[in-house]
Design a protein around this motif. Structure first.
Motif, PDB file in Angstrom:
ATOM      1  N   GLN A 248       8.544  -7.320 -10.612  1.00  0.00           N
ATOM      2  CA  GLN A 248       7.155  -7.306 -10.152  1.00  0.00           C
ATOM      3  C   GLN A 248       6.961  -6.265  -9.062  1.00  0.00           C
ATOM      4  OE1 GLN A 248       4.728  -9.126 -11.548  1.00  0.00           O
ATOM      5  NE2 GLN A 248       3.247  -8.037 -10.245  1.00  0.00           N
ATOM      6  N   LEU A 249       7.963  -6.144  -8.163  1.00  0.00           N
ATOM      7  CA  LEU A 249       7.859  -5.148  -7.100  1.00  0.00           C
ATOM      8  C   LEU A 249       7.795  -3.739  -7.680  1.00  0.00           C
ATOM      9  CD1 LEU A 249       7.955  -4.396  -4.078  1.00  0.00           C
ATOM     10  CD2 LEU A 249      10.451  -4.405  -4.260  1.00  0.00           C
ATOM     11  N   ILE A 250       8.639  -3.479  -8.689  1.00  0.00           N
ATOM     12  CA  ILE A 250       8.637  -2.149  -9.306  1.00  0.00           C
ATOM     13  C   ILE A 250       7.306  -1.882  -9.998  1.00  0.00           C
ATOM     14  CG2 ILE A 250       9.709  -0.765 -11.115  1.00  0.00           C
ATOM     15  CD1 ILE A 250      12.355  -2.147 -10.444  1.00  0.00           C
ATOM     16  N   ALA A 251       6.808  -2.906 -10.718  1.00  0.00           N
ATOM     17  CA  ALA A 251       5.529  -2.725 -11.411  1.00  0.00           C
ATOM     18  C   ALA A 251       4.397  -2.511 -10.412  1.00  0.00           C
ATOM     19  CB  ALA A 251       5.254  -3.944 -12.294  1.00  0.00           C
ATOM     20  N   ASP A 252       4.381  -3.332  -9.349  1.00  0.00           N
ATOM     21  CA  ASP A 252       3.318  -3.178  -8.350  1.00  0.00           C
ATOM     22  C   ASP A 252       3.430  -1.852  -7.620  1.00  0.00           C
ATOM     23  OD1 ASP A 252       2.346  -5.643  -9.032  1.00  0.00           O
ATOM     24  OD2 ASP A 252       3.361  -6.706  -7.405  1.00  0.00           O
ATOM     25  N   ALA A 253       4.671  -1.462  -7.299  1.00  0.00           N
ATOM     26  CA  ALA A 253       4.853  -0.185  -6.608  1.00  0.00           C
ATOM     27  C   ALA A 253       4.393   0.972  -7.490  1.00  0.00           C
ATOM     28  CB  ALA A 253       6.316  -0.002  -6.219  1.00  0.00           C
ATOM     29  N   GLU A 256       0.605   0.999  -7.450  1.00  0.00           N
ATOM     30  CA  GLU A 256       0.055   1.500  -6.196  1.00  0.00           C
ATOM     31  C   GLU A 256       0.300   2.989  -6.015  1.00  0.00           C
ATOM     32  OE1 GLU A 256      -1.801  -0.012  -4.002  1.00  0.00           O
ATOM     33  OE2 GLU A 256      -1.796  -1.915  -5.080  1.00  0.00           O
ATOM     34  N   LEU A 257       1.430   3.474  -6.514  1.00  0.00           N
ATOM     35  CA  LEU A 257       1.730   4.902  -6.367  1.00  0.00           C
ATOM     36  C   LEU A 257       0.912   5.766  -7.322  1.00  0.00           C
ATOM     37  CD1 LEU A 257       5.626   4.741  -6.020  1.00  0.00           C
ATOM     38  CD2 LEU A 257       4.044   5.574  -4.287  1.00  0.00           C
ATOM     39  N   ARG A 258       0.489   5.162  -8.425  1.00  0.00           N
ATOM     40  CA  ARG A 258      -0.205   5.964  -9.440  1.00  0.00           C
ATOM     41  C   ARG A 258      -1.526   6.527  -8.898  1.00  0.00           C
ATOM     42  NH1 ARG A 258      -0.418   2.367 -13.030  1.00  0.00           N
ATOM     43  NH2 ARG A 258       1.528   2.939 -14.059  1.00  0.00           N
ATOM     44  N   THR A 259      -2.285   5.717  -8.164  1.00  0.00           N
ATOM     45  CA  THR A 259      -3.609   6.162  -7.711  1.00  0.00           C
ATOM     46  C   THR A 259      -3.532   7.350  -6.744  1.00  0.00           C
ATOM     47  OG1 THR A 259      -4.509   3.957  -8.036  1.00  0.00           O
ATOM     48  CG2 THR A 259      -5.724   5.429  -6.571  1.00  0.00           C
ATOM     49  N   PRO A 260      -2.746   7.254  -5.636  1.00  0.00           N
ATOM     50  CA  PRO A 260      -2.697   8.433  -4.746  1.00  0.00           C
ATOM     51  C   PRO A 260      -2.044   9.636  -5.402  1.00  0.00           C
ATOM     52  CG  PRO A 260      -1.143   6.753  -4.040  1.00  0.00           C
ATOM     53  CD  PRO A 260      -1.994   6.124  -5.077  1.00  0.00           C
ATOM     54  N   LEU A 261      -1.075   9.401  -6.294  1.00  0.00           N
ATOM     55  CA  LEU A 261      -0.446  10.536  -6.969  1.00  0.00           C
ATOM     56  C   LEU A 261      -1.426  11.229  -7.901  1.00  0.00           C
ATOM     57  CD1 LEU A 261       3.152   9.210  -7.792  1.00  0.00           C
ATOM     58  CD2 LEU A 261       2.537  11.078  -6.260  1.00  0.00           C
ATOM     59  N   THR A 298      -0.321  11.174   3.551  1.00  0.00           N
ATOM     60  CA  THR A 298      -0.065  10.167   4.593  1.00  0.00           C
ATOM     61  C   THR A 298       0.006   8.774   3.986  1.00  0.00           C
ATOM     62  OG1 THR A 298      -1.204  11.541   6.220  1.00  0.00           O
ATOM     63  CG2 THR A 298      -0.912   9.200   6.742  1.00  0.00           C
ATOM     64  N   GLU A 299      -0.893   8.481   3.035  1.00  0.00           N
ATOM     65  CA  GLU A 299      -0.887   7.178   2.374  1.00  0.00           C
ATOM     66  C   GLU A 299       0.401   6.977   1.569  1.00  0.00           C
ATOM     67  OE1 GLU A 299      -3.658   4.596  -0.749  1.00  0.00           O
ATOM     68  OE2 GLU A 299      -4.329   6.538   0.006  1.00  0.00           O
ATOM     69  N   LEU A 300       0.836   8.058   0.880  1.00  0.00           N
ATOM     70  CA  LEU A 300       2.088   7.963   0.128  1.00  0.00           C
ATOM     71  C   LEU A 300       3.276   7.715   1.058  1.00  0.00           C
ATOM     72  CD1 LEU A 300       1.825  10.730  -2.616  1.00  0.00           C
ATOM     73  CD2 LEU A 300       2.092   8.277  -2.976  1.00  0.00           C
ATOM     74  N   ALA A 301       3.309   8.437   2.175  1.00  0.00           N
ATOM     75  CA  ALA A 301       4.413   8.260   3.122  1.00  0.00           C
ATOM     76  C   ALA A 301       4.426   6.833   3.667  1.00  0.00           C
ATOM     77  CB  ALA A 301       4.298   9.276   4.254  1.00  0.00           C
ATOM     78  N   ALA A 302       3.228   6.306   4.002  1.00  0.00           N
ATOM     79  CA  ALA A 302       3.164   4.935   4.514  1.00  0.00           C
ATOM     80  C   ALA A 302       3.603   3.938   3.452  1.00  0.00           C
ATOM     81  CB  ALA A 302       1.743   4.620   4.976  1.00  0.00           C
ATOM     82  N   LEU A 303       3.184   4.150   2.196  1.00  0.00           N
ATOM     83  CA  LEU A 303       3.567   3.246   1.118  1.00  0.00           C
ATOM     84  C   LEU A 303       5.074   3.269   0.884  1.00  0.00           C
ATOM     85  CD1 LEU A 303       2.880   1.334  -1.198  1.00  0.00           C
ATOM     86  CD2 LEU A 303       2.369   3.336  -2.622  1.00  0.00           C
ATOM     87  N   ILE A 304       5.666   4.468   0.893  1.00  0.00           N
ATOM     88  CA  ILE A 304       7.115   4.573   0.699  1.00  0.00           C
ATOM     89  C   ILE A 304       7.859   3.909   1.851  1.00  0.00           C
ATOM     90  CG2 ILE A 304       9.044   6.197   0.589  1.00  0.00           C
ATOM     91  CD1 ILE A 304       7.153   8.097  -0.939  1.00  0.00           C
ATOM     92  N   GLY A 305       7.342   4.093   3.077  1.00  0.00           N
ATOM     93  CA  GLY A 305       7.965   3.429   4.219  1.00  0.00           C
ATOM     94  C   GLY A 305       7.901   1.906   4.106  1.00  0.00           C
ATOM     95  N   ASP A 306       6.742   1.399   3.646  1.00  0.00           N
ATOM     96  CA  ASP A 306       6.607  -0.038   3.467  1.00  0.00           C
ATOM     97  C   ASP A 306       7.559  -0.548   2.387  1.00  0.00           C
ATOM     98  OD1 ASP A 306       4.697  -0.094   5.404  1.00  0.00           O
ATOM     99  OD2 ASP A 306       2.992  -0.121   4.023  1.00  0.00           O
ATOM    100  N   LEU A 307       7.691   0.197   1.314  1.00  0.00           N
ATOM    101  CA  LEU A 307       8.616  -0.205   0.237  1.00  0.00           C
ATOM    102  C   LEU A 307      10.056  -0.215   0.728  1.00  0.00           C
ATOM    103  CD1 LEU A 307       7.097   1.696  -2.835  1.00  0.00           C
ATOM    104  CD2 LEU A 307       7.149  -0.774  -2.460  1.00  0.00           C
ATOM    105  N   GLY A 424      -4.622   1.610   2.007  1.00  0.00           N
ATOM    106  CA  GLY A 424      -3.587   0.606   2.291  1.00  0.00           C
ATOM    107  C   GLY A 424      -2.810   0.267   1.037  1.00  0.00           C
ATOM    108  N   SER A 425      -1.664  -0.332   1.242  1.00  0.00           N
ATOM    109  CA  SER A 425      -0.783  -0.644   0.116  1.00  0.00           C
ATOM    110  C   SER A 425      -0.712  -2.133  -0.201  1.00  0.00           C
ATOM    111  CB  SER A 425       0.646  -0.145   0.424  1.00  0.00           C
ATOM    112  OG  SER A 425       1.163  -0.823   1.553  1.00  0.00           O
ATOM    113  N   GLY A 426      -1.206  -2.977   0.688  1.00  0.00           N
ATOM    114  CA  GLY A 426      -1.070  -4.409   0.478  1.00  0.00           C
ATOM    115  C   GLY A 426       0.289  -4.943   0.880  1.00  0.00           C
ATOM    116  N   LEU A 427       1.053  -4.145   1.622  1.00  0.00           N
ATOM    117  CA  LEU A 427       2.389  -4.565   2.037  1.00  0.00           C
ATOM    118  C   LEU A 427       2.489  -4.871   3.529  1.00  0.00           C
ATOM    119  CD1 LEU A 427       4.578  -2.007   0.037  1.00  0.00           C
ATOM    120  CD2 LEU A 427       4.118  -4.386  -0.541  1.00  0.00           C
ATOM    121  N   GLY A 428       1.460  -4.477   4.296  1.00  0.00           N
ATOM    122  CA  GLY A 428       1.549  -4.606   5.756  1.00  0.00           C
ATOM    123  C   GLY A 428       1.762  -6.028   6.212  1.00  0.00           C
TER     124      GLY A 428
END
Length: 474
Positions: A248-253, A256-261, A298-307, A424-428
């Motif tokens: 589920q984490l991989i699917a959700d990640a 979430e990555l698809r939109t900013p990419l 910046t959003e991608l970097a924050a998302l990767i950091g959260d992951l 946001g990524s929903g991980l905070g």
């Protein structure tokens, strides 16, 4: 190969059966040996008692003595039959007189000593000239005239040797049957007792072969095998749940990555096409594109950091542990929040509070809580921050969170419908909850208690208002 190594190389059920057989063999051998010794002692005692109880009367003694008066020794008839034993007269000088005529009893030094000593007796074993083992009881005797001599009464040891031999063969036969039976019973018990282990082994091999974590072992009873089955089922359930969460984490990640990419690729393609075709993009549009690319990166970097933060194991911290000032961490995070929401009004009341934890993780958690308040506060709104007795409270005056959404706010990648349009990524909040739990505390999100709207976030971490005498780092 040594015997121990060969034994360890046997299957478990064979080892159990062999151990049972050996244990029973030792027990049977011990019981048989003790029984044989006790019976032998009892028979010897009975033989001794029967010899001692043989008490010739005066008439018999006179007859015996008169029968020995003639040289060579004469056989006195009926005396042996009357006493049911071999009887022999022994004088102090070693002469003897055979009574029953069947065998001679060797005269020993002990016999002569008994013959010359009044009121003496002796029990001993002898072997006759023809090889017969005899048990002899020699006692002193005398005639009315004062003549002294000894009378030896003997019975063959075969009277007890034959029953002992028979008993030995019977015990040996019974022991052999018992050992063989014990081995067969041990093998049956081993097979029966290890059947659940075989089932467990089969399930483990099936899971290793197919990676199917849904298989369960039947749980029957309350013994050790049942406990093992329950523990194994719990383990496979935990592994299945972990595997499901990872998927589920991989699917959700990925989602979430698809939109900013996608957005980032589109903006970069526009810039690249402008360079390739030579058609310049208006300066204002170009600045907007570059600002969008920067925000998406910046959003991608924050998302990767959260992951990366959430991918770390929950069991142990990944930074230095120590006593940190939570009020200082909150003040630093509040300064960053003011920069991100310059149009907002921040009020704070931070009392000293010292906790033991990972400073960087705690600061990240407080920053995430404040970022959440900044994101949902209306322009010109107020954010109230307080720290009292280890409870950090962050209150905003935004739209609030519906009651039905509150149970899901700490789930990974969960975002309320009203927040999906915001960055946001929903991980905070997931990171906040995990950081608080790792520090021994808890995190909570609830509607503002005064009913004026907005949301109140509470971060509770155990500690003390003063630092300890020595701040030890882990």
């Amino acid at each position: 190969m040594s015997p121990a190594a060969r034994f360890r190389g046997l299957p478990l059920r064979s080892r159990l059966a062999l151990l049972v057989a050996v244990a029973v063999a030792l027990a049977v051998a011990a019981v048989a040996g003790v029984s044989w010794v006790m019976v032998r002692a009892q028979l010897n005692d009975q033989l001794n008692q029967s010899l001692v109880a043989t008490d010739p009367n005066e008439q018999v003694l006179r007859t015996l003595r008169e029968g020995c008066a003639t040289r060579p020794a004469q056989t006195v008839p009926n005396i042996a039959e009357e006493l049911n034993a071999t009887v022999q007269i022994v004088t102090a000088d070693g002469d003897r007189c055979l009574v029953d005529g069947r065998t001679d009893l060797p005269v020993t030094q002990a016999d002569q000593q008994v013959a010359s000593t009044p009121n003496s007796s002796r029990l001993h074993d002898v072997t006759t000239a023809d090889g017969v083992d005899m048990r002899v009881y020699t006692k002193s005797a005398s005639l009315p005239g004062g003549q002294r001599f000894a009378i030896s009464i003997a019975k063959p040891l075969a009277d007890i040797d034959k029953p002992l031999s028979t008993l030995a063969w019977v015990l040996l036969l019974v022991s052999g049957v018992g050992v063989v039976g014990a081995g067969a019973a041990g093998l049956w018990v081993a097979r029966t007792g290890l059947r659940p282990v075989d089932e467990l082994t089969g399930v483990v091999e099936h899971i290793a072969r197919t990676e199917d974590l849904t298989v369960r072992i039947p749980e029957e009873g309350d013994d050790e095998i049942a406990r093992l089955s329950r523990s194994f089922n719990s383990m496979t359930a935990a592994l299945a749940s972990s595997q499901e969460r990872q998927a589920q984490l991989i699917a959700d990640a990925g989602h979430e990555l698809r939109t900013p990419l996608t957005s980032l690729r589109t903006n970069i393609e526009l810039l690249a096409r402008s360079e390739e075709t030579g058609r310049a993009i208006p300066p204002e549009d170009r600045r907007e594109l570059l600002a969008s690319v920067k925000a998406q990166m910046t959003e991608l970097a924050a998302l990767i950091g959260d992951l990366q933060e959430l991918s770390r194991p929950d069991a142990a911290p990944h930074g230095p542990l120590g006593v940190v000032a939570l009020h200082e961490i909150a003040a630093s995070a509040l300064s960053r929040a003011r920069l991100r929401g310059p149009e907002l009004v921040f009020t704070s009341a931070l009392e000293p509070w010292y906790v033991r934890g990972e400073a960087a993780a705690l600061e990240r958690a407080v920053v995430n809580v404040l970022d959440n308040a900044v994101k949902f506060s209306p322009p010109g709104g107020a954010v109230e921050v307080s720290l009292r007795a280890g409870e950090l409270t962050v209150r905003d005056h935004g739209p609030g969170i519906p009651a039905e959404d509150l149970p899901h706010v700490f789930e990974r990648f969960w975002r309320s419908p009203s927040a999906r349009a915001l960055p946001g990524s929903g991980l905070g909040l997931s990171i906040v909850a995990r950081t608080a739990a790792r520090a021994g505390g808890s995190a909570e999100l609830r509607a503002a208690p005064d009913g004026a709207g907005g949301t109140e976030a509470l971060l509770r971490i155990p500690g003390a208002p003063t630092p300890p005498p020595s701040q030890m780092t882990g």
